[in-house]
Design a protein around this motif. Structure first.
Motif, PDB file in Angstrom:
ATOM      1  N   GLN A  80      51.322  37.888  42.440  1.00 47.19           N
ATOM      2  CA  GLN A  80      52.766  37.967  42.578  1.00 47.19           C
ATOM      3  C   GLN A  80      53.435  36.646  42.181  1.00 47.19           C
ATOM      4  OE1 GLN A  80      53.152  39.143  46.661  1.00 47.19           O
ATOM      5  NE2 GLN A  80      52.812  41.325  46.240  1.00 47.19           N
ATOM      6  N   THR A  81      52.796  35.531  42.528  1.00 44.11           N
ATOM      7  CA  THR A  81      53.332  34.228  42.146  1.00 44.11           C
ATOM      8  C   THR A  81      53.365  34.064  40.635  1.00 44.11           C
ATOM      9  OG1 THR A  81      52.552  33.194  44.198  1.00 44.11           O
ATOM     10  CG2 THR A  81      52.969  31.731  42.318  1.00 44.11           C
ATOM     11  N   LEU A  82      52.260  34.419  39.977  1.00 41.86           N
ATOM     12  CA  LEU A  82      52.195  34.298  38.514  1.00 41.86           C
ATOM     13  C   LEU A  82      53.237  35.183  37.846  1.00 41.86           C
ATOM     14  CD1 LEU A  82      48.316  34.278  37.999  1.00 41.86           C
ATOM     15  CD2 LEU A  82      49.853  32.331  37.970  1.00 41.86           C
ATOM     16  N   LEU A  83      53.366  36.410  38.308  1.00 39.06           N
ATOM     17  CA  LEU A  83      54.323  37.334  37.705  1.00 39.06           C
ATOM     18  C   LEU A  83      55.761  36.845  37.915  1.00 39.06           C
ATOM     19  CD1 LEU A  83      52.685  40.740  38.705  1.00 39.06           C
ATOM     20  CD2 LEU A  83      52.856  39.782  36.399  1.00 39.06           C
ATOM     21  N   LYS A  84      56.052  36.331  39.084  1.00 39.69           N
ATOM     22  CA  LYS A  84      57.403  35.854  39.375  1.00 39.69           C
ATOM     23  C   LYS A  84      57.747  34.644  38.519  1.00 39.69           C
ATOM     24  CE  LYS A  84      60.335  34.198  43.156  1.00 39.69           C
ATOM     25  NZ  LYS A  84      60.412  33.899  44.616  1.00 39.69           N
ATOM     26  N   ARG A  85      56.813  33.696  38.413  1.00 35.74           N
ATOM     27  CA  ARG A  85      57.088  32.470  37.665  1.00 35.74           C
ATOM     28  C   ARG A  85      57.113  32.716  36.157  1.00 35.74           C
ATOM     29  NH1 ARG A  85      53.411  27.923  40.932  1.00 35.74           N
ATOM     30  NH2 ARG A  85      54.676  27.960  42.863  1.00 35.74           N
ATOM     31  N   SER A  86      56.530  33.798  35.702  1.00 36.23           N
ATOM     32  CA  SER A  86      56.529  34.084  34.265  1.00 36.23           C
ATOM     33  C   SER A  86      57.879  34.614  33.792  1.00 36.23           C
ATOM     34  CB  SER A  86      55.432  35.096  33.934  1.00 36.23           C
ATOM     35  OG  SER A  86      55.701  36.357  34.532  1.00 36.23           O
ATOM     36  N   GLY A  87      58.751  34.978  34.722  1.00 35.31           N
ATOM     37  CA  GLY A  87      60.062  35.460  34.327  1.00 35.31           C
ATOM     38  C   GLY A  87      59.970  36.735  33.523  1.00 35.31           C
ATOM     39  N   SER A  88      60.561  36.706  32.311  1.00 33.30           N
ATOM     40  CA  SER A  88      60.517  37.870  31.422  1.00 33.30           C
ATOM     41  C   SER A  88      59.598  37.652  30.229  1.00 33.30           C
ATOM     42  CB  SER A  88      61.935  38.188  30.927  1.00 33.30           C
ATOM     43  OG  SER A  88      62.470  37.082  30.221  1.00 33.30           O
ATOM     44  N   ALA A  89      58.765  36.603  30.276  1.00 24.68           N
ATOM     45  CA  ALA A  89      57.879  36.286  29.151  1.00 24.68           C
ATOM     46  C   ALA A  89      56.826  37.374  28.976  1.00 24.68           C
ATOM     47  CB  ALA A  89      57.200  34.937  29.387  1.00 24.68           C
ATOM     48  N   PRO A  90      56.412  37.673  27.731  1.00 25.98           N
ATOM     49  CA  PRO A  90      55.328  38.638  27.492  1.00 25.98           C
ATOM     50  C   PRO A  90      54.038  38.194  28.167  1.00 25.98           C
ATOM     51  CG  PRO A  90      56.520  38.179  25.464  1.00 25.98           C
ATOM     52  CD  PRO A  90      57.005  37.186  26.473  1.00 25.98           C
ATOM     53  N   LEU A  91      53.297  39.146  28.748  1.00 27.83           N
ATOM     54  CA  LEU A  91      52.123  38.841  29.569  1.00 27.83           C
ATOM     55  C   LEU A  91      50.828  38.950  28.766  1.00 27.83           C
ATOM     56  CD1 LEU A  91      53.042  40.856  32.806  1.00 27.83           C
ATOM     57  CD2 LEU A  91      53.428  38.418  32.355  1.00 27.83           C
ATOM     58  N   SER A  92      49.909  38.025  29.058  1.00 30.63           N
ATOM     59  CA  SER A  92      48.536  38.080  28.548  1.00 30.63           C
ATOM     60  C   SER A  92      47.609  38.134  29.758  1.00 30.63           C
ATOM     61  CB  SER A  92      48.212  36.858  27.681  1.00 30.63           C
ATOM     62  OG  SER A  92      49.041  36.813  26.535  1.00 30.63           O
ATOM     63  N   VAL A  93      46.990  39.286  29.990  1.00 28.02           N
ATOM     64  CA  VAL A  93      46.219  39.531  31.212  1.00 28.02           C
ATOM     65  C   VAL A  93      44.746  39.681  30.875  1.00 28.02           C
ATOM     66  CG1 VAL A  93      45.876  41.108  33.158  1.00 28.02           C
ATOM     67  CG2 VAL A  93      48.192  40.663  32.297  1.00 28.02           C
ATOM     68  N   ARG A  94      43.924  38.986  31.660  1.00 27.32           N
ATOM     69  CA  ARG A  94      42.465  39.157  31.534  1.00 27.32           C
ATOM     70  C   ARG A  94      41.902  39.436  32.922  1.00 27.32           C
ATOM     71  NH1 ARG A  94      38.134  35.440  28.380  1.00 27.32           N
ATOM     72  NH2 ARG A  94      39.063  36.643  26.683  1.00 27.32           N
ATOM     73  N   PHE A  95      41.285  40.603  33.059  1.00 27.41           N
ATOM     74  CA  PHE A  95      40.674  41.013  34.327  1.00 27.41           C
ATOM     75  C   PHE A  95      39.158  40.983  34.199  1.00 27.41           C
ATOM     76  CE2 PHE A  95      38.560  44.297  36.802  1.00 27.41           C
ATOM     77  CZ  PHE A  95      38.986  44.002  38.086  1.00 27.41           C
ATOM     78  N   ARG A  96      38.503  40.398  35.199  1.00 28.67           N
ATOM     79  CA  ARG A  96      37.033  40.374  35.263  1.00 28.67           C
ATOM     80  C   ARG A  96      36.614  40.925  36.615  1.00 28.67           C
ATOM     81  NH1 ARG A  96      34.453  36.201  31.918  1.00 28.67           N
ATOM     82  NH2 ARG A  96      36.030  35.068  30.711  1.00 28.67           N
ATOM     83  N   SER A  97      35.656  41.837  36.602  1.00 27.06           N
ATOM     84  CA  SER A  97      35.047  42.213  37.874  1.00 27.06           C
ATOM     85  C   SER A  97      34.113  41.093  38.295  1.00 27.06           C
ATOM     86  CB  SER A  97      34.293  43.536  37.734  1.00 27.06           C
ATOM     87  OG  SER A  97      33.247  43.426  36.787  1.00 27.06           O
ATOM     88  N   SER A  98      33.623  41.117  39.505  1.00 25.86           N
ATOM     89  CA  SER A  98      32.846  39.997  40.055  1.00 25.86           C
ATOM     90  C   SER A  98      31.563  39.794  39.279  1.00 25.86           C
ATOM     91  CB  SER A  98      32.522  40.257  41.531  1.00 25.86           C
ATOM     92  OG  SER A  98      33.701  40.375  42.285  1.00 25.86           O
ATOM     93  N   ASN A  99      31.244  38.513  39.002  1.00 28.21           N
ATOM     94  CA  ASN A  99      29.959  38.199  38.382  1.00 28.21           C
ATOM     95  C   ASN A  99      28.804  38.487  39.325  1.00 28.21           C
ATOM     96  OD1 ASN A  99      30.986  37.321  35.912  1.00 28.21           O
ATOM     97  ND2 ASN A  99      31.389  35.274  36.732  1.00 28.21           N
ATOM     98  N   GLN A 100      29.028  38.270  40.621  1.00 30.97           N
ATOM     99  CA  GLN A 100      28.002  38.509  41.642  1.00 30.97           C
ATOM    100  C   GLN A 100      28.572  39.495  42.659  1.00 30.97           C
ATOM    101  OE1 GLN A 100      24.955  37.396  41.375  1.00 30.97           O
ATOM    102  NE2 GLN A 100      25.415  36.201  39.549  1.00 30.97           N
ATOM    103  N   PRO A 101      28.463  40.782  42.393  1.00 29.28           N
ATOM    104  CA  PRO A 101      29.089  41.758  43.284  1.00 29.28           C
ATOM    105  C   PRO A 101      28.460  41.750  44.666  1.00 29.28           C
ATOM    106  CG  PRO A 101      27.636  42.838  41.708  1.00 29.28           C
ATOM    107  CD  PRO A 101      27.727  41.407  41.289  1.00 29.28           C
ATOM    108  N   ASP A 102      29.278  42.060  45.668  1.00 28.99           N
ATOM    109  CA  ASP A 102      28.822  42.130  47.053  1.00 28.99           C
ATOM    110  C   ASP A 102      27.935  43.354  47.227  1.00 28.99           C
ATOM    111  OD1 ASP A 102      28.423  42.119  49.725  1.00 28.99           O
ATOM    112  OD2 ASP A 102      30.537  42.108  50.314  1.00 28.99           O
ATOM    113  N   GLN A 103      26.678  43.117  47.554  1.00 31.96           N
ATOM    114  CA  GLN A 103      25.744  44.230  47.677  1.00 31.96           C
ATOM    115  C   GLN A 103      26.080  45.130  48.860  1.00 31.96           C
ATOM    116  OE1 GLN A 103      23.475  44.887  45.373  1.00 31.96           O
ATOM    117  NE2 GLN A 103      24.138  43.075  44.233  1.00 31.96           N
TER     118      GLN A 103
END
Length: 561
Positions: A80-103
């Motif tokens: 929410q902080t990142l989205l708010k501070r970005s204003g109306s600028a076009p977004l570049s989003v990178r999502f990663r699932s966990s490298n070490q998932p919780d078993q």
């Protein structure tokens, strides 16, 4: 240091705000390419805690906050902080699932958390410019549940230029029959599309619009729960995107309609190929039959770089590899770019082998990959041609149908090696036979550099020394110097050559000195002296044989890297 000097601000504080913002952006781009939010704060947050001036500069740079890396473990407050501070600028989003998932956490919980976090992004769909999703170990179902099911009605993403979906270590990741993002109408500005290890039933699922410049789609054979998508759908899709496409990579997704390509017999192809006028890079990874079926139906400019990898178990017969090379030549020169079908003139050639266990997911045994790399001297793009060698037919039975030697001879017969200046041998644990040296490489008038990199060199040095000696015409058994092989050879490069036992190491050093001495003796006949570049060869280190080298005047250089 005086108190006055200590009181002066650091020069970095005198940087203009615009330049400082660009530095922050570079930090963020580097982090977005390689970083993991689970390992610590992101750079855009960190720079706001350095000093008040940096904080002010960072907060005023909307683009800095529009670069959003996050994972399923991220809390909502940061997003929410990142989205708010970005204003109306076009977004570049990178999502990663966990490298070490919780078993202790099941896949359903992981997926639900990821989709909940991602909902904050989808609320800003109208300003999304780049979206990259990397699923690791456990699926999040974001591609299926959000990008297909929820937005299958064509909810527009008018600014989206880049879409990347990659699955790693996840069996049977798949897309549904619904169009991704509603098809190309939902993202008309899409230029870069990359989908790796997601199975799909139809090419029509993908948003393949006319604006695409980069397309990479691949899915390992062992992960294709649907089978390959119909090739009949591929042709109209390629015709739609052909005009602007600059990079095309297809892995294990080509298909064939007719089966006579397996016999290596040429097909009668319709004269109208699909020609890609702006293509700069073509990468194909597949079985040889689909490759032989695909290449005669496409065309591309001379300047296109080509990388073809044949992944057959067992390895294909030599006649079919020959046919594939001919298909490649026909597609490469084509009737569209003014090429007259002349010989392909090779200026540099690299021959290599490596062991590769990349297909362990298919329960294959490790195999060798033979690779021929060619740089052409006639302005044509570079070529990398790889073929899997060997076959796994049982626990105790392995049959090799093709060898690197076969491939060398195929390229010798189908390409023009006469302008060859540089030859590199890499990862060859065996020596090229003498008849190959004599029949293929010795006749080449321009060959001036030969490099051995982690390859067998002892037999070559022995042959090179003896091949410059001949018995006197009067029958005297004494040898004398004659016209050497490779008359223009001026440089030998020996890198990472390991010799064992000690006897072989000493023999190689002595043979190398003999070759250098012979070439120096032939200098008066107009032949160039040979310089030697040595790196990581512990049998011939700096200071070894120094007296002999000084006596014969040998030029030996050591690369200390």
């Amino acid at each position: 240091m005086t108190m006055h000097a200590l009181s002066q601000p650091h020069p970095i504080h005198n940087l203009p705000a615009e330049l400082l913002s660009n530095i922050f952006l570079e930090l963020m781009h580097d982090f977005n390419d390689q970083g993991d939010t689970a390992k610590g704060p992101i750079p855009s947050i960190l720079v706001t805690h350095i000093c008040s001036s940096w904080r002010t500069t960072a907060l005023e740079c909307r683009t800095l906050w529009s670069i959003i890396p996050f994972s399923a473990s991220e809390n909502d407050n940061l997003l929410q902080t990142l989205l708010k501070r970005s204003g109306s600028a076009p977004l570049s989003v990178r999502f990663r699932s966990s490298n070490q998932p919780d078993q202790d956490e099941d896949d359903t919980d992981q997926s639900a958390i990821a989709i909940e976090r991602f909902s904050l992004i989808t609320s800003q769909w109208h300003r999304l410019r780049s979206l990259e999703i990397l699923e690791q170990h456990r699926p999040t179902n974001i591609p299926l549940d959000i990008l297909q099911e929820h937005y299958s009605d064509g909810t527009p993403a008018p600014l989206l230029e880049k879409l990347v979906l990659i699955a790693r270590d996840i069996p049977y990741s798949k897309l549904s029959a619904r169009k991704l993002l509603g098809g190309d109408s939902g993202c008309p500005a899409l230029r870069h599309l990359e989908i790796v290890n997601y199975a799909f039933q139809s090419w029509q699922v993908l948003p393949l619009g006319a604006a695409l410049t980069h397309l990479a789609v691949e899915c390992d054979v062992g992960l294709q729960c649907y089978g390959r998508p119909p090739v009949q759908q591929l042709w109209p899709m390629l015709k739609r995107i052909r005009r602007n496409l600059e990079h095309l990579r297809v892995g294990y997704l080509l298909n064939i309609v007719r089966t006579n390509v397996a016999a290596g017999t040429p097909e009668v192809i319709e004269p109208r190929r699909i020609f890609f006028p702006k293509l700069r890079r073509l990468e194909l990874v597949d079985l040889i039959e689909p490759l032989v079926y695909f290449l005669p139906r496409v065309g591309f400019p001379r300047s296109t770089g080509v990388d073809i990898e044949v992944q057959n178990i067992p390895s294909p017969p030599a006649c079919l590899v020959t046919h594939l090379v001919e298909c490649l030549k026909g597609a490469w020169e084509g009737p569209y770019d003014g090429a007259d079908g002349a010989d392909f003139k090779v200026g540099e050639l690299e021959i290599s082998e490596r062991r590769d266990a990349s297909s362990a997911v298919l329960n294959r045994s490790p195999y060798r990959l033979s690779r021929i790399g060619a740089r052409f001297s006639d302005g044509r793009g570079e070529l990398a041609f790889s073929v899997q060698l060997g076959s796994h037919l049982g626990a105790h039975r392995t049959v090799t149908l093709l060898s690197t030697l076969n491939i060398i001879l195929i390229f010798h017969s189908r390409l023009d090696l006469s302008p060859l200046r540089v030859l590199r041998l890499k990862g060859l644990a065996w020596s090229l036979p003498e008849d190959v040296w004599k029949g293929v490489f010795v006749p080449l008038p321009e060959l001036g550099t030969i490099r051995f990199d982690e390859s067998a060199v002892l037999r070559f040095l022995k042959w090179l020394r003896n091949n410059s000696l001949a018995t006197s015409a009067d029958g005297n058994s004494r040898k004398h110097l004659t016209r050497p092989s490779f008359p223009n050879l001026s440089r030998l490069e020996l890198h990472s050559i390991h010799l064992d036992p000690v006897e072989d190491a000493r023999a190689a050093a002595r043979l190398l000195l003999d070759v250098l001495e012979q070439r120096l003796a032939l200098r008066s006949h107009g032949y160039p002296t040979v310089e030697v570049d040595i790196m990581k060869c512990f049998w011939f280190e700096r200071g070894d044989y120094e007296k002999v080298r000084m006596e014969i005047g040998a030029s030996v250089y050591w690369d200390e890297r």
